[in-house]
Enzyme design. Structure first.
Site, mmCIF file in Angstrom:
data_model
loop_
_atom_site.group_PDB
_atom_site.id
_atom_site.type_symbol
_atom_site.label_atom_id
_atom_site.label_comp_id
_atom_site.label_asym_id
_atom_site.label_seq_id
_atom_site.Cartn_x
_atom_site.Cartn_y
_atom_site.Cartn_z
ATOM 1 C CG HIS A 89 39.520 49.831 101.576
ATOM 2 N ND1 HIS A 89 39.055 50.823 102.413
ATOM 3 C CD2 HIS A 89 39.563 48.696 102.310
ATOM 4 C CE1 HIS A 89 38.846 50.306 103.606
ATOM 5 N NE2 HIS A 89 39.133 49.019 103.576
ATOM 6 C CG ASP B 192 40.803 40.858 102.393
ATOM 7 O OD1 ASP B 192 41.228 40.291 103.406
ATOM 8 O OD2 ASP B 192 39.793 41.573 102.376
HETATM 9 N N1 ACO Z 1 37.724 45.549 90.505
HETATM 10 C C1 ACO Z 1 37.262 46.274 89.468
HETATM 11 N N2 ACO Z 1 36.649 47.463 89.585
HETATM 12 C C2 ACO Z 1 36.471 47.943 90.813
HETATM 13 C C3 ACO Z 1 36.917 47.241 91.965
HETATM 14 C C4 ACO Z 1 37.562 46.010 91.775
HETATM 15 N N3 ACO Z 1 38.015 45.309 92.800
HETATM 16 N N4 ACO Z 1 36.607 47.957 93.060
HETATM 17 C C5 ACO Z 1 35.986 49.067 92.627
HETATM 18 N N5 ACO Z 1 35.914 49.059 91.268
HETATM 19 C C6 ACO Z 1 35.370 50.117 90.417
HETATM 20 C C7 ACO Z 1 33.843 50.150 90.460
HETATM 21 O O1 ACO Z 1 33.278 49.337 89.447
HETATM 22 C C8 ACO Z 1 33.580 51.616 90.243
HETATM 23 O O2 ACO Z 1 33.780 51.896 88.860
HETATM 24 P P1 ACO Z 1 32.848 53.013 88.122
HETATM 25 O O3 ACO Z 1 33.172 54.311 88.803
HETATM 26 O O4 ACO Z 1 33.256 52.928 86.692
HETATM 27 O O5 ACO Z 1 31.423 52.572 88.336
HETATM 28 C C9 ACO Z 1 34.721 52.312 90.973
HETATM 29 O O6 ACO Z 1 35.804 51.359 90.960
HETATM 30 C C10 ACO Z 1 34.374 52.701 92.404
HETATM 31 O O7 ACO Z 1 34.002 51.528 93.100
HETATM 32 P P2 ACO Z 1 32.821 51.432 94.168
HETATM 33 O O8 ACO Z 1 32.212 50.054 94.055
HETATM 34 O O9 ACO Z 1 31.926 52.610 94.035
HETATM 35 O O10 ACO Z 1 33.650 51.554 95.503
HETATM 36 P P3 ACO Z 1 33.130 51.185 96.945
HETATM 37 O O11 ACO Z 1 33.875 52.068 97.865
HETATM 38 O O12 ACO Z 1 31.651 51.203 97.010
HETATM 39 O O13 ACO Z 1 33.590 49.659 97.095
HETATM 40 C C11 ACO Z 1 34.819 47.712 97.658
HETATM 41 C C12 ACO Z 1 34.696 49.243 97.804
HETATM 42 C C13 ACO Z 1 33.497 47.025 98.034
HETATM 43 C C14 ACO Z 1 35.917 47.195 98.598
HETATM 44 C C15 ACO Z 1 35.170 47.401 96.170
HETATM 45 O O14 ACO Z 1 36.376 48.039 95.815
HETATM 46 C C16 ACO Z 1 35.277 45.877 95.911
HETATM 47 O O15 ACO Z 1 34.249 45.231 95.712
HETATM 48 N N6 ACO Z 1 36.516 45.333 95.911
HETATM 49 C C17 ACO Z 1 36.695 43.905 95.745
HETATM 50 C C18 ACO Z 1 36.358 43.164 97.030
HETATM 51 C C19 ACO Z 1 37.407 43.368 98.105
HETATM 52 O O16 ACO Z 1 38.602 43.232 97.861
HETATM 53 N N7 ACO Z 1 36.941 43.646 99.333
HETATM 54 C C20 ACO Z 1 37.817 43.778 100.496
HETATM 55 C C21 ACO Z 1 37.711 45.125 101.130
HETATM 56 S S1 ACO Z 1 38.887 45.264 102.424
HETATM 57 C C22 ACO Z 1 38.216 44.451 103.747
HETATM 58 O O17 ACO Z 1 37.058 44.235 103.892
HETATM 59 C C23 ACO Z 1 39.170 43.953 104.743
#
Ligand code: ACO
Length: 431
Positions: free
Chosen positions: A308, A366
């Site tokens: 998140h 979720d």
């Molecule tokens: N699985 C694997 N790796 C992940 C995940 C994940 N679900 N989420 C983040 N990471 C990793 C990224 O690859 C990144 O790694 P790095 O530093 O080696 O490059 C690091 O964790 C940071 O992630 P970001 O993408 O920079 O985090 P951001 O805050 O931009 O993204 C998000 C947040 C979009 C929710 C992301 O965690 C994601 O895509 N999760 C899966 C989708 C999801 O569950 N969304 C629901 C959100 S809650 C809602 O809307 C109600």
């Protein structure tokens, strides 16, 4: 808002510019850079709003490091335990929980606005039966401005209130209509003797051929899903609603824009994606292999329902959702549910894995909500519609707050231009 601190920007040549630092009631202070361009001729650069507060708000507070979520100051755990969804709606809209007469009046008003204009049924019929229900919802909610144009003066507080009530009251009817249309079943009209959530479940699942009996445990579970999704401060869809509304667009158009944004898999579409992911993994024995894929940056695979932007701790909504999941599966005699067991195994392994620990990736709301909704009989294609229904109150409360704010201005971000500098056009025969 207090402003008794200052921040100083120092350039390489030693020149400095001062900016006020504003403090809220809790949470990080903000540097007020509204005068930056005037003073320095420079903009700030923050794509994705990683460090930028787009507004001040009194509605919802999140402490992502501690895993805290407050609506109007009240912890989500207390609201989920002691209130129903309409009480929470009243709280989000008005700032205080209702007393008994206020609650009765609010429930009456919402209940008596649940029917939609009958011509809307023909509007639904313009869509293909196999259209995604979110496509239908974006279209039909946007179309509400064509059906309810007697309450569109955004400068009139009474009009704003009427539109808010209509949206909260009619969204369940419209979500259920989108489902029924997709199923090829007749629309079910709302019933005023039922609670908001029991009525919604009846509109979704009743058929004219037999009586429909709601199950109170399942109604309560869905009501809790609504409460947990009601607001979440300046997330992507809420910011979309605010930005759309900042131009003076009508509230139905703004909520339709919010629904469109919510549809994306990184936002409201994640519960559908999380459930599909569990189905794909299929079995607890495959968890290790799947986790390895998630950790491989070249695979493009993410653990859906994990991570998140704000929570760097367990999402408090995920804890409540996990509890609700248990209750629902027990009530339905599904305590051995394959996907729930798989989700627990996956969560345990991920929470112990260095990749997730280092990045502070925890389950978000979720991760479990898809399992609960599937157990309630809601198909995956409807999950984001359910989320839209619940979030409508948050969107409309935030929209109302923005319009009533004396500092409100049209939202207009700036940019760092990185394209071709000025050049002269070459006639087509010389290109
Ligand atoms: N699985 C694997 N790796 C992940 C995940 C994940 N679900 N989420 C983040 N990471 C990793 C990224 O690859 C990144 O790694 P790095 O530093 O080696 O490059 C690091 O964790 C940071 O992630 P970001 O993408 O920079 O985090 P951001 O805050 O931009 O993204 C998000 C947040 C979009 C929710 C992301 O965690 C994601 O895509 N999760 C899966 C989708 C999801 O569950 N969304 C629901 C959100 S809650 C809602 O809307 C109600």
């Amino acid at each position: 808002m207090s402003a008794n601190k200052k921040a100083t920007l120092t350039y390489a040549d030693g020149k400095t510019t001062e900016f006020p630092v504003l403090g809220g009631s809790i949470g990080p202070d903000v540097i007020d850079i509204r005068t930056l361009y005037g003073k320095t001729g420079m903009f700030t650069y923050d794509p994705g709003f990683l460090s930028t507060a787009s507004c001040s708000s009194k509605i919802t507070y999140i402490d992502g490091d501690e895993g805290v979520l407050l609506y109007r100051g009240y912890p989500i755990e207390q609201l989920a335990q002691h209130c129903d969804f309409l009480e929470v709606c009243y709280l989000l809209l008005n700032g205080e929980l209702p007393n008994a007469p206020q609650n009765k009046n609010f429930v009456d008003v919402i209940t008596r606005h649940t029917m939609v204009h009958d011509q809307m049924t023909r509007f639904f019929q313009g869509f293909r039966r196999d259209a995604h229900p979110m496509a239908v919802l974006v279209g039909t909610v946007g179309a509400m401005s064509a059906f309810y144009h007697d309450s569109l003066d955004i400068n009139n507080p009474e009009h704003r209130k009427v539109s808010a009530m209509r949206l909260i009251a009619k969204l369940p009817t419209m979500v259920a209509m989108a489902y029924k249309y997709n199923m090829g079943q007749p629309f079910v009209y709302p019933r005023n003797d039922l609670s908001y959530t029991a009525n919604f479940m009846r509109m979704m699942f009743a058929v004219p051929a037999e009586d429909y009996k709601g199950n109170p445990v399942l109604v309560r579970a869905l009501d809790r899903i609504f409460i947990l999704h009601a607001d979440h401060e300046q997330n992507a869809s809420t910011s979309t609603v605010r930005l759309s509304g900042s131009s003076g667009a009508n509230p139905f158009a703004c909520i339709a824009a919010g629904i469109a944004c919510l549809w994306g898999p990184a936002h409201g579409g994640a519960n559908e994606a999380a459930l599909n992911m569990l189905e794909q993994i299929g079995d607890a024995s495959k968890v290790g292999e799947f986790i390895a894929k998630v950790k491989d940056k070249n695979s493009g695979v993410k653990l859906m329902g994990f991570g998140h932007r704000v929570y760097k701790n367990y999402d408090p909504r995920a804890k409540l959702m996990r509890e609700t999941c248990h209750e629902v599966l027990n009530a339905l005699g599904l305590h051995n549910d394959r996907l729930f067991k798989l989700a627990i195994a996956l969560e345990k392994i991920a929470l112990e894995d260095d990749y997730f620990v280092q990045r502070k990736l925890y389950p978000n709301v979720d991760f479990y909500s898809g399992i609960v909704q599937r157990a309630l009989g809601i198909p995956t294609s409807m999950f984001t519609c359910i989320f839209s229904l619940a979030r409508t109150v948050g969107w409309i409360a935030q929209w109302q707050e923005m319009i009533a704010d004396p500092e409100y201005k049209i939202g207009r971000p700036r940019q760092l231009y990185d394209g071709a500098p000025r050049r002269d056009l070459v006639p087509m025969d010389k290109r």
